[in-house]
Design a protein around this motif. Structure first.
Motif, short mmCIF file in Angstrom:
data_model
loop_
_atom_site.label_atom_id
_atom_site.label_comp_id
_atom_site.label_asym_id
_atom_site.label_seq_id
_atom_site.Cartn_x
_atom_site.Cartn_y
_atom_site.Cartn_z
N UNK A 155 3.12 76.57 35.79
CA UNK A 155 1.82 76.01 35.55
C UNK A 155 2.20 74.75 34.75
N UNK A 156 3.19 75.01 33.97
CA UNK A 156 3.52 73.61 33.13
C UNK A 156 3.85 72.28 33.97
N UNK A 157 4.55 72.47 35.27
CA UNK A 157 4.79 71.65 36.08
C UNK A 157 3.32 70.98 36.71
N UNK A 158 2.14 71.81 36.96
CA UNK A 158 1.19 71.41 37.26
C UNK A 158 0.54 70.61 36.30
N UNK A 159 0.65 71.07 35.01
CA UNK A 159 0.05 70.47 33.85
C UNK A 159 0.66 69.04 33.65
N UNK A 160 2.17 69.02 33.72
CA UNK A 160 2.94 67.80 33.58
C UNK A 160 2.51 66.76 34.58
N UNK B 68 6.89 65.13 29.97
CA UNK B 68 5.78 65.97 29.64
C UNK B 68 5.89 67.39 29.93
N UNK B 69 7.35 67.68 30.54
CA UNK B 69 7.61 69.18 30.83
C UNK B 69 8.24 69.69 29.53
N UNK B 70 8.62 68.58 28.73
CA UNK B 70 9.56 68.94 27.52
C UNK B 70 8.59 69.20 26.32
N UNK B 71 7.26 68.89 26.43
CA UNK B 71 6.41 68.68 25.41
C UNK B 71 5.92 70.29 25.27
N UNK B 72 6.10 71.01 23.83
CA UNK B 72 5.50 72.14 23.51
C UNK B 72 5.86 73.22 24.45
N UNK B 73 7.22 73.60 24.49
CA UNK B 73 7.42 74.77 25.33
C UNK B 73 8.19 75.71 24.56
N UNK B 74 8.13 75.63 23.31
CA UNK B 74 8.58 76.75 22.37
C UNK B 74 7.66 77.51 21.62
N UNK B 75 7.79 78.94 21.78
CA UNK B 75 7.11 79.73 20.69
C UNK B 75 5.60 79.53 20.84
N UNK B 76 4.85 79.44 19.59
CA UNK B 76 3.38 79.24 19.68
C UNK B 76 3.00 77.94 20.33
#
Length: 667
Positions: A321-326, A387-395
């Motif tokens: 899903x994050x790949x699609x978003x990125x 873009x894949x590195x953005x916001x991938x931790x926790x909340x």
């Protein structure tokens, strides 16, 4: 002068002068419930071990620490440390038939503090974990609108600039959901909506646990199974999205050089530690309701395997899903930049780049694009990897990045409701286990609480809600981070170290293996003896040392949201906050030395270490065979010889109408 100890009756027989094991009123008062089926028990253990960390922490750690290389390291540590310690807790709870307090007091009264320390840690975790469940309830309720409220920036609002400078999902999370302050020093008023959601979360927990495992086991059929249905739905949907393959490839590409980094080993060991729920006492509590012949050795491998496969499945879903978003965001970035520079470069170059936006644009940007100087416009790199590195931790993963990706789905409210319903069930199943780690040991230990179990459960939930109001202030998210980072990690590591040393060295690994052989009617591999005595303590001491070293060398920090900059920033904790987090660590671990000193003093004074209200029942679980395991002869079968658990032990019998309990006097 020594006195010979009288042999205990074998096969559960007692002297006529002793209270009968089958006395009706005692059995009614003392007997504990058992699982209605093995399925309920299995779902409860899986539900506790598989939690929110599998969905948002494991993918982040894989991404940050070498992808496939981190997974190999994780499997190695799981096999050498995780599974042996998990098996030890399962076996201890099942054989002694008590919660964490009773198990360690049964081995030695001086070790009772280990169980109390586990209860304190469970209480700290329950306080903030239910807040996260409350957030999920809030987002679940907000999902039943179209378009989703975090899909676009608000119009005609004075704070709209904060939204346009960040993103609609980040703005909704920090401003609408949390209404967060700029730092932990600014308290602010209570958030009424989140407070209501927290109350709803505690009500759900109370209703699910008011009958103990009899009610919890039924709830597990849905709360433990439903997340897998959702994960499979998201996986099927995710792999069909444009950019999913790039996300998965980015995720699993191995970088073996990370194995030389000590901190990567620390993070992998910590994830193994928390993934299985070691030290909480919840694993012991759940297994204490099992019948004696349950194959807990097989359970240890099965639950650990399911936990690992769930982490991998969640990672596939997240990065598909994050790949699609990125890719969507990066492609839009390319189109926007190409439109801005169309008057400064050849039209043929623009067409060529737009045919293969990401690859062609990257080549053009590093050779020509970054050298262009267009007044009033900044040309960016539009990197898929960034873009894949953005916001991938926790909340940040659950409430910002993944939430933003779902706004790009057709029928986004449906997928959003499904996702947050999954988070709600993942959180609740773990929360049930955490509460069991508090309620089971205390109700096993104190007769008054055992008689008023529902009232005790309700009062515990009320107290949890009232203290949890700390996290519903505008600065509450920062306290959630503090509790998550410090109230459990170090205390639990120390608790597990004491558990392992107590079982392997104080009680004796050989004696424990002999007990398990009698309990399971099959020999247990002798390799566990060496893992428990040497490998696990060494690994846990190394993890403790690395964690303490990191805390000492690097001043603790937290991530804050700056309203003016509309971005996150790393801040150091102020002095008073450092005092709070240190106090959390001390309070959580303090019962261990207090329990040891208390037991030592009572032993020196020649007093019985038993509490007046305790009534330990090593095998009082609802079972067809109520003969305590401790009174059975060893595997050799001679009835006149004592079991390994009773060799050199002191047999103490209660005269207050409860079943007798046995406890060791050696440390």
């Amino acid at each position: 002068m020594t006195s010979e100890k009288p042999p205990l009756p074998a096969d559960g027989q007692r002297d006529e002068a002793e209270p009968a094991l089958g006395r009706e009123e005692d059995a009614t008062e003392a007997a504990r419930d058992g699982w209605d089926s093995k399925v309920e028990y299995f779902l409860a253990q899986v539900g506790f071990s598989v939690g929110l960390g599998n969905v948002w922490r494991f993918p982040y750690l894989c991404h940050q620490n070498g992808g496939g290389a981190f997974i190999l390291l994780y499997v190695l540590l799981m096999a050498l440390v995780g599974v042996p310690l998990f098996f030890m807790e399962l076996a201890a709870g099942q054989s002694i038939r008590q919660g964490s307090i009773g198990v360690w007091r049964h081995i030695s009264p001086k070790l009772v503090g280990i169980g109390y320390s586990s209860c304190v840690v469970c209480f700290f975790v329950a306080l903030y974990y239910n807040v996260i469940i409350g957030w999920s309830i809030f987002y679940l309720g907000s999902s039943f609108t179209y378009p989703l409220p975090w899909e676009n920036c608000p119009e005609g609002n004075g704070t709209a600039k904060e939204c346009t400078d960040s993103s609609p999902t980040a703005y909704f999370w920090y401003r609408k959901a949390l209404d967060i302050t700029d730092s932990i020093d600014e308290t602010g008023e209570f958030n009424p909506v989140i407070t209501g959601c927290l109350l709803a979360a505690w009500v759900i927990v109370c209703l699910a646990m008011y009958k103990g495992i009899k009610s919890t086991g039924k709830v597990m059929y849905f709360s433990s199974v439903f997340p897998y249905v959702v994960l499979l739905c998201f996986l099927i949907r995710g792999v069909t999205l444009d950019g999913a393959s790039e996300g998965i490839k980015f995720m699993f590409y191995p970088r073996l050089e990370i194995w030389a980094d000590v901190q990567v080993w620390r993070q992998a060991a910590t994830q193994v530690f928390f993934a299985l729920g070691l030290g909480f006492g919840s694993v012991i509590a759940y297994s204490s309701y099992n019948p004696r012949n349950n194959n807990c050795h097989r359970d240890a491998f099965t639950v650990s395997g399911v936990n690992f496969m769930t982490s991998v499945l969640a990672t596939l879903v997240v990065f598909a899903v994050l790949g699609f978003r990125a890719k969507t965001i990066a492609t839009e970035c390319v189109k926007r930049n190409m439109k801005a520079v169309s008057d400064f470069i050849n039209a043929s170059d623009v067409e060529r780049i737009l045919e293969n936006p990401l690859k062609e644009y990257e080549n053009w940007y590093w050779t020509e694009g970054q050298q262009l100087n267009i007044p009033g416009y900044n040309i960016t790199a539009c990197s898929l990897e960034e873009e894949l590195k953005q916001g991938v931790e926790g909340t940040g993963l659950a409430f910002i990045a993944f939430t933003e990706a779902m706004t790009l789905f057709p029928g986004s409210p449906f997928w959003s409701a499904l996702f947050f319903l999954m988070l709600l069930n993942l959180g609740l199943s773990t929360m049930f286990g955490t509460m069991a780690g508090i309620l089971t040991p205390l109700t096993d230990t104190f007769k008054t609480l055992r008689k008023h179990k529902f009232l005790f459960t309700a009062c515990s939930c009320v107290v949890g809600f009232l203290i949890g109001l700390l996290f519903t202030q505008r600065c509450g998210n920062y306290f959630v981070t503090m509790f998550d980072d410090y109230s459990a990690t170090l205390p639990l590591i120390m608790v597990v170290i004491f558990q392992t040393i107590s079982m392997a060295w104080v009680y004796g690994a050989d004696r424990f293996l002999e007990d398990l052989k009698r309990m399971l009617n099959r020999p247990v591999p002798v390799v566990y003896k060496y893992l428990w005595k040497y490998v696990c303590p060494a690994a846990m001491l190394g993890l403790l040392g690395a964690s303490l070293l990191k805390m000492i060398l690097e001043r603790p920090t937290y991530i804050a949201w700056n309203r003016e900059k509309a971005s996150k920033e790393v801040l150091t904790y102020p002095g008073w906050a450092l005092a709070v987090l240190i106090s959390l660590i001390v309070v959580a671990f303090l019962p261990v030395p207090i329990g040891f000193i208390h037991g030592l003093l009572l032993e020196r004074l020649g007093q019985a270490p038993a509490d007046a209200e305790t009534g330990y029942m090593p095998c009082a679980t609802a079972d067809t065979d109520l003969t305590p395991l401790d009174t059975l002869p060893p595997s050799g079968g001679h009835p006149s010889s004592l079991s390994p658990l009773l060799q050199e032990d002191q047999a103490t019998r209660s005269q207050n109408g409860h079943l007798e309990y046995l406890q060791s006097s050696q440390v």
